[in-house]
Structure formats: C-alpha cells, structure tokens
Design a protein around this motif. Structure first.
Motif, mmCIF file in Angstrom:
data_model
loop_
_atom_site.group_PDB
_atom_site.id
_atom_site.type_symbol
_atom_site.label_atom_id
_atom_site.label_comp_id
_atom_site.label_asym_id
_atom_site.label_seq_id
_atom_site.Cartn_x
_atom_site.Cartn_y
_atom_site.Cartn_z
ATOM 1 N N ILE A 22 39.601 -8.821 16.840
ATOM 2 C CA ILE A 22 40.718 -9.278 17.689
ATOM 3 C C ILE A 22 41.689 -10.190 16.950
ATOM 4 O O ILE A 22 42.704 -10.583 17.506
ATOM 5 N N ARG A 23 41.398 -10.541 15.700
ATOM 6 C CA ARG A 23 42.251 -11.518 14.991
ATOM 7 C C ARG A 23 43.406 -10.905 14.221
ATOM 8 O O ARG A 23 44.111 -11.624 13.515
ATOM 9 N N THR A 24 43.628 -9.604 14.321
ATOM 10 C CA THR A 24 44.711 -9.008 13.540
ATOM 11 C C THR A 24 46.072 -9.341 14.163
ATOM 12 O O THR A 24 46.167 -9.703 15.337
ATOM 13 N N ASP B 136 42.229 -24.376 24.949
ATOM 14 C CA ASP B 136 43.268 -24.059 23.968
ATOM 15 C C ASP B 136 44.096 -22.874 24.452
ATOM 16 O O ASP B 136 43.538 -21.851 24.830
ATOM 17 N N GLY B 137 45.427 -23.024 24.490
ATOM 18 C CA GLY B 137 46.254 -21.895 24.924
ATOM 19 C C GLY B 137 47.741 -22.189 24.956
ATOM 20 O O GLY B 137 48.270 -22.900 24.099
ATOM 21 N N ARG B 138 48.405 -21.588 25.943
ATOM 22 C CA ARG B 138 49.845 -21.756 26.105
ATOM 23 C C ARG B 138 50.165 -22.440 27.423
ATOM 24 O O ARG B 138 51.176 -23.125 27.548
ATOM 25 N N ARG C 206 58.978 -13.921 23.283
ATOM 26 C CA ARG C 206 58.295 -13.319 24.429
ATOM 27 C C ARG C 206 57.507 -14.388 25.199
ATOM 28 O O ARG C 206 57.520 -14.424 26.423
ATOM 29 N N ASP C 207 56.808 -15.260 24.491
ATOM 30 C CA ASP C 207 55.982 -16.280 25.143
ATOM 31 C C ASP C 207 56.830 -17.317 25.896
ATOM 32 O O ASP C 207 56.423 -17.823 26.936
ATOM 33 N N GLN C 208 58.025 -17.608 25.347
ATOM 34 C CA GLN C 208 58.858 -18.641 25.974
ATOM 35 C C GLN C 208 59.709 -18.103 27.109
ATOM 36 O O GLN C 208 60.029 -18.811 28.048
HETATM 37 O O1 C5P Z 1 46.525 -17.996 20.722
HETATM 38 P P1 C5P Z 1 46.532 -16.560 20.348
HETATM 39 O O2 C5P Z 1 47.443 -16.210 19.214
HETATM 40 O O3 C5P Z 1 45.141 -16.023 20.127
HETATM 41 O O4 C5P Z 1 47.097 -15.802 21.636
HETATM 42 C C1 C5P Z 1 47.516 -14.476 21.593
HETATM 43 C C2 C5P Z 1 48.610 -14.260 22.625
HETATM 44 O O5 C5P Z 1 48.069 -14.415 23.936
HETATM 45 C C3 C5P Z 1 49.760 -15.261 22.554
HETATM 46 O O6 C5P Z 1 50.813 -14.838 21.708
HETATM 47 C C4 C5P Z 1 50.235 -15.354 23.989
HETATM 48 O O7 C5P Z 1 51.213 -14.384 24.259
HETATM 49 C C5 C5P Z 1 49.021 -15.017 24.799
HETATM 50 N N1 C5P Z 1 48.443 -16.204 25.425
HETATM 51 C C6 C5P Z 1 48.959 -16.606 26.630
HETATM 52 N N2 C5P Z 1 48.417 -17.665 27.293
HETATM 53 C C7 C5P Z 1 47.382 -18.333 26.771
HETATM 54 C C8 C5P Z 1 46.850 -17.960 25.510
HETATM 55 C C9 C5P Z 1 47.422 -16.893 24.856
HETATM 56 O O8 C5P Z 1 49.912 -16.018 27.112
HETATM 57 N N3 C5P Z 1 46.860 -19.345 27.447
#
Ligand code: C5P
Length: 251
Positions: free
Chosen positions: A97-99, A135-137, A190-192
């Motif tokens: 899953i780390r790719t 840990d996350g967003r 995309r995330d923001q």
């Molecule tokens: O932190 P990581 O790179 O492993 O997360 C992968 C993707 O999962 C992020 O780019 C984000 O889009 C999404 N994510 C999220 N909310 C979280 C953690 C991760 O939307 N709490």
C-alpha cells in the motif's frame, strides 16, 4: 448520591498535515513514547484503494466503494516500536500500500463523501485506553473533534518532495524529483479542495513548521505541549532518538 460515574474520556492527540511533512514517523514515535494506541488513517484509505484494484471496482463508483469500505476485511497487527502490520483479506499488504500509485488512488477515493462516512466508525474504534495518537488529514476537524491536543504539521512542497525522494531511493524505488513535486501538487490540490473533510488545520490546532527540523525535534516539540497538559505521562523507556531509528519506515 449516584453511584454512576461519567465514563472517563479516552485522550486523543491528533496529528494532521499534508503528506511528506513527517507526520507518519512523528506520530508513531509519539504513540510509542506515550505507550498509546496509534491510528494511521491514511493506511485505511490506501487499503481501500488496493481493495478496489483487487476487486476491479472503478475509482469513480462511489456506491460500490462505499459498500467495499463497509465490508473491508482489514486487520492492523501491532508490532513493537514499529508501524502495524496490515492484513487485507488475509494477505500482508504492509508494503504494497506504500506505492505512489496507491497513494494517489487513495486520495481519489478519499474525496468521496460516502467513503469517508463509511470509514468513520472504523477509525473511532482505535480510541482505546490509555490513549490514541491519530495521524491523518481530518483527525482534529472531523474524526476526533474533541481531542485533547491537536497538532498540524507544515512543510514546504520542496522539502516534502525531497524527504519523499530520499525515502523512496532508500527503498530502491526510482523516481525523479520533478515527478514527485508534480504528484504532490496534484494530491495537495485534491486533498485541500474536496468538499468533505478538506485538509485544513482545526481552529484549535497548534501548527508546527517542520522545515529544517528533524523528526526528533518535532516529536520533542509536541512532547513539550503534552507536558504542558500535565495529563499524560511519557512512559516509554526508549528515547525519542532510539524510537525514530526503530521506526525506520513511513513518511
Ligand atoms: O497519509 P497517506 O499518504 O497515507 O494518505 C493517503 C491519502 O489518503 C491522502 O493523500 C489523502 O487523500 C487520504 N487521507 C484522507 N484523510 C485522512 C488520511 C488520508 O483523506 N485522514
């Protein structure tokens, strides 16, 4: 007088921020130092993206992805001083899953409201005694809005791409820095910009600019905040430095 006591609130520290800010290693080392549980929420989105690939579910099929998220057969197996082993449908997917591809796919499925809703309860079950580092967003904004301490890590795109570049090279994965910066920009956007749970600090989060700081320095800065709260003892016998070395992996 009533004999009923209010259930004690299980303390949570949230660590949010963009990828490449060192979030992964920082929060894992913090969890080990406190001897608390650890939630790597990004791993859940990554596992879902991998499951979608495995079951040929299109990344735009929100309904099917929601069902997949609800039935996701995933286990996190704790390992001492390291990230948990992640098992999807009986298969060890810790490294798979780390790719960059799965990370990118994860950010596509993470933009779907039904998917985020389906994963909420799966994240909240990690809140167990004596405490949780998440840990996350959106840990501080959506998943654990009542957290005791909220941290938001910041780093410049260049620094984040460079960190990621070194990690991938160490693993023997060949990438170019310019491709990484490009991918990082797309993922950030995309995330923001997504409508549900966009990447942004909680109003009550403490922002830490990690540019030029080592993982140890960031962890120690957070531990200083923890000490101020006085509520949580630091009980690991290992130092932050030793734990950073033991972690070895992640962001
Ligand atoms: O932190 P990581 O790179 O492993 O997360 C992968 C993707 O999962 C992020 O780019 C984000 O889009 C999404 N994510 C999220 N909310 C979280 C953690 C991760 O939307 N709490």
């Amino acid at each position: 007088m009533s004999h009923h006591k209010e259930p004690a609130v299980i303390p949570v520290i949230t660590v949010d921020g963009a990828s490449g800010t060192g979030k992964g290693t920082v929060s894992q080392v913090l969890a080990t130092r406190l001897r608390w549980n650890f939630l790597d929420s990004g791993a859940l989105y990554r596992v879902l993206a991998l499951a979608a690939q495995k079951h040929s579910v299109a990344l735009g099929n929100e309904e099917a992805l929601k069902v997949l998220a609800e039935h996701l057969d995933v286990q996190f197996i704790a390992q001492e001083n390291k990230l948990s082993k992640i098992i999807l449908e009986g298969e060890d997917v810790t490294d798979t899953i780390r790719t960059e591809l799965i990370g990118n796919d994860a950010s596509i499925v993470a933009a779907l409201p039904a998917v985020r809703a389906a994963l909420l309860s799966r994240q909240r079950v990690f809140r167990e005694l004596p405490g949780l580092v998440a840990d996350g967003r959106d840990m501080g904004t959506v998943v654990f809005p009542d957290a005791e301490l909220k941290i938001f890590l910041i780093a410049s795109p260049e620094e984040r791409a460079l960190r990621r570049y070194h990690q991938l090279m160490e693993k023997g994965i060949n990438v170019t820095l310019s491709d990484l910066i490009q991918e990082l920009r797309e993922r950030d956007k995309r995330d923001q910009e997504r409508t549900v749970a966009p990447l942004k600090p909680a109003a009550d989060a403490i922002a830490i600019d990690t540019n030029g700081l080592t993982v140890e320095e960031v962890v120690n800065r957070i531990l200083a905040e923890v000490h101020q709260k006085k509520a949580f003892p630091v009980i690991s016998s290992l130092t932050t430095m030793e734990l950073v070395e033991a972690a070895g992996v992640a962001e």
